[in-house]
Design a protein around this motif. Structure first.
Motif, short mmCIF file in Angstrom:
data_model
loop_
_atom_site.label_atom_id
_atom_site.label_comp_id
_atom_site.label_asym_id
_atom_site.label_seq_id
_atom_site.Cartn_x
_atom_site.Cartn_y
_atom_site.Cartn_z
N LEU A 253 -32.91 -31.67 5.73
CA LEU A 253 -31.80 -30.80 6.13
C LEU A 253 -30.91 -30.41 4.96
O LEU A 253 -30.27 -29.36 4.99
CB LEU A 253 -30.97 -31.50 7.22
CG LEU A 253 -31.66 -31.69 8.58
CD1 LEU A 253 -30.77 -32.50 9.51
CD2 LEU A 253 -31.99 -30.34 9.18
N ASP A 254 -30.87 -31.24 3.93
CA ASP A 254 -30.05 -30.96 2.76
C ASP A 254 -30.90 -30.58 1.55
O ASP A 254 -30.44 -30.66 0.41
CB ASP A 254 -29.18 -32.18 2.42
CG ASP A 254 -28.23 -32.55 3.56
OD1 ASP A 254 -27.62 -31.63 4.12
OD2 ASP A 254 -28.14 -33.75 3.88
N GLY A 255 -32.14 -30.18 1.83
CA GLY A 255 -33.08 -29.90 0.74
C GLY A 255 -32.88 -28.54 0.12
O GLY A 255 -31.92 -27.81 0.41
N ALA A 256 -33.81 -28.18 -0.75
CA ALA A 256 -33.74 -26.93 -1.51
C ALA A 256 -33.73 -25.72 -0.58
O ALA A 256 -34.35 -25.73 0.49
CB ALA A 256 -34.94 -26.85 -2.45
N ALA A 257 -33.02 -24.69 -1.01
CA ALA A 257 -32.98 -23.44 -0.25
C ALA A 257 -34.35 -22.77 -0.31
O ALA A 257 -35.01 -22.76 -1.35
CB ALA A 257 -31.92 -22.52 -0.82
N CYS A 258 -34.76 -22.24 0.81
CA CYS A 258 -36.05 -21.55 0.89
C CYS A 258 -35.79 -20.05 0.99
O CYS A 258 -34.83 -19.63 1.65
CB CYS A 258 -36.82 -22.04 2.11
SG CYS A 258 -38.46 -21.28 2.29
N PRO A 259 -36.62 -19.21 0.37
CA PRO A 259 -36.44 -17.75 0.48
C PRO A 259 -36.47 -17.23 1.92
O PRO A 259 -36.03 -16.12 2.18
CB PRO A 259 -37.61 -17.19 -0.33
CG PRO A 259 -37.95 -18.26 -1.30
CD PRO A 259 -37.69 -19.54 -0.58
N CYS A 260 -36.99 -18.05 2.85
CA CYS A 260 -37.02 -17.61 4.26
C CYS A 260 -35.63 -17.64 4.87
O CYS A 260 -35.41 -17.09 5.95
CB CYS A 260 -37.98 -18.47 5.07
SG CYS A 260 -37.32 -20.12 5.51
N GLY A 261 -34.66 -18.30 4.20
CA GLY A 261 -33.30 -18.38 4.70
C GLY A 261 -32.89 -19.76 5.17
O GLY A 261 -31.70 -20.02 5.37
N ASN A 262 -33.83 -20.65 5.35
CA ASN A 262 -33.51 -22.02 5.76
C ASN A 262 -33.40 -22.93 4.54
O ASN A 262 -33.68 -22.54 3.41
CB ASN A 262 -34.60 -22.55 6.71
CG ASN A 262 -34.54 -21.88 8.06
OD1 ASN A 262 -33.47 -21.51 8.53
ND2 ASN A 262 -35.69 -21.72 8.69
N GLN A 263 -33.01 -24.16 4.82
CA GLN A 263 -32.94 -25.18 3.77
C GLN A 263 -33.93 -26.30 4.07
O GLN A 263 -34.12 -26.68 5.23
CB GLN A 263 -31.53 -25.78 3.70
CG GLN A 263 -30.60 -25.05 2.74
CD GLN A 263 -29.31 -25.81 2.56
OE1 GLN A 263 -28.40 -25.71 3.37
NE2 GLN A 263 -29.24 -26.58 1.48
N GLY A 264 -34.53 -26.82 3.02
CA GLY A 264 -35.38 -27.98 3.17
C GLY A 264 -36.73 -27.73 3.80
O GLY A 264 -37.37 -28.65 4.31
N CYS A 265 -37.21 -26.47 3.75
CA CYS A 265 -38.57 -26.20 4.23
C CYS A 265 -39.58 -26.96 3.37
O CYS A 265 -39.37 -27.14 2.16
CB CYS A 265 -38.89 -24.71 4.17
SG CYS A 265 -38.04 -23.72 5.40
N LEU A 266 -40.67 -27.37 3.97
CA LEU A 266 -41.70 -28.10 3.23
C LEU A 266 -42.16 -27.32 2.01
O LEU A 266 -42.35 -27.89 0.93
CB LEU A 266 -42.88 -28.40 4.16
CG LEU A 266 -44.05 -29.18 3.57
CD1 LEU A 266 -43.60 -30.53 3.05
CD2 LEU A 266 -45.15 -29.35 4.61
#
Length: 368
Positions: A253-266
């Motif tokens: 939940l506090d992971g790296a930002a993903c270009p999809c707009g979410n955070q902490g995507c695998l």
């Protein structure tokens, strides 16, 4: 592709003769040689129906007569075999940075190959120009390709497989809403099918093993991270044909930002590990995601493919195996086989070509 025990029986109705012909042709495709009597027994069709279907397939040169088989106390049986050069299919793997185009014959054998260092990042117009030039070049170089079944194209999703329209491909906003299937079909003048890259790779895996595919997940790890799902012998695409967004399950939940707009995507968390040069950490994260799939779907096989995997295949596979085993509560009961893609680096292009061939056969179909 189903085993004989699970293969649906043919129907003796005029309205479904194409289904019956596909059923017969698939049986011929999967055999070194098969007789009309065996075809009737395997399909449940009458001898008269088989005779009509075989006559039509012979007339279309899709199959040939190939000698006789001895029979005990009876007339030798004429064997039928697939005619590989009767038709051809083009498979296109449109990736982010490059494009691979294959020409395959009816048996799925690769006849010609082109690779171009231009892909989706170049934008729709330049990417399509690259594909069209490569396809025309392949067709001009191989005799008999006027007998083309069509073109299958596989690329990153999300996309709508039924319409061939792309949606919000991560990091490629210029492709959002692009009608890829219709644009490419218009430029080539050939029937065209568009599917997600992972679905095409899963289809290639089904066809390359030569056995009933059962249920498994094909995990592709390149610049993106996705999965193709095969459930009970069929590629599973989901209600919106968007199943398999494996890389966008949130694992931190506090992971790296993903270009999809979410955070902490695998996918984003794996990218951090890869940017640090830690392939083992990336493989471990993929193993955790794969274990989640095993818990969710109760599958017993994982297939690994894509350039990140294949560049360090032995290490990557070993880490994924160990991680899955450590994540499952009863690993000896929930045994999972982890293999590398049978078709190697051309899995996606091979599967894309199979999409164009599929309507001729009773195999995993592009409309399922």
């Amino acid at each position: 592709m189903l085993t004989p025990a699970r293969r649906p029986l043919g129907a003796n109705l005029l309205l479904v003769r194409d289904h019956n012909a596909a059923l017969v042709l698939d049986l011929v495709r999967g055999a070194e040689g098969i007789s009309r009597i065996e075809l009737a027994a395997r399909t449940g069709l009458t001898a008269q129906a088989i005779t009509k279907i075989v006559s039509r397939l012979l007339l279309d040169r899709l199959i040939t007569e190939a000698g006789r088989a001895g029979a005990t106390g009876g007339k030798p049986r004429t064997l039928l075999r697939l005619n590989p050069t009767a038709r051809y299919a083009v498979g296109v793997h449109l990736d982010r940075a490059d494009t691979t185009v294959l020409l395959t014959d009816l048996s799925g054998r690769t006849v010609a190959r082109r690779h171009r260092t231009r892909g989706m990042t170049a934008g729709p117009r330049r990417a399509l120009d690259t594909i069209v030039a490569a396809v025309h070049g392949i067709l001009a170089a191989v005799p008999g390709t006027d007998r083309l079944l069509g073109v299958g194209l596989a690329c990153p999703g999300p996309l709508d497989h039924t319409t061939g329209v792309l949606h919000r491909v991560t990091g490629l906003p210029q492709w959002d809403g692009f009608p890829l299937r219709d644009k490419l079909a218009g430029l080539l003048g050939e029937p065209t099918i568009v599917d997600k890259d992972t679905n095409a790779a899963a289809l290639a895996e089904c066809l390359s093993t030569g056995t009933a595919p059962g249920s498994f997940a094909y995990i592709y790890h390149g610049r993106g991270l996705g999965a193709g799902l095969v459930l009970d012998g069929h590629v599973y695409r989901g209600r919106r044909t968007n199943a398999g967004e494996f890389g966008h399950q949130v694992v931190d939940l506090d992971g790296a930002a993903c270009p999809c707009g979410n955070q902490g995507c695998l996918e984003a968390v794996c990218r951090v590990a890869l940017d640090a040069g830690d392939i083992a950490a990336a493989a471990r994260l993929v193993g955790i995601g794969a274990a989640n799939l095993v818990r969710l779907l109760d599958i017993d096989r994982i297939v690994l493919g894509g350039p990140i995997v294949l560049d360090q295949a032995e290490q990557y596979q070993r880490v994924v195996v160990a991680t899955i085993r450590s994540q499952l509560g009863e690993p000896d009961w929930q045994q999972v086989t982890v293999t590398l893609a049978a078709a190697g680096r051309d899995s996606i292009a091979t599967g894309a070509a199979a999409l164009a061939r599929a309507p001729l056969f009773d195999i995993t179909r592009p409309d399922r």
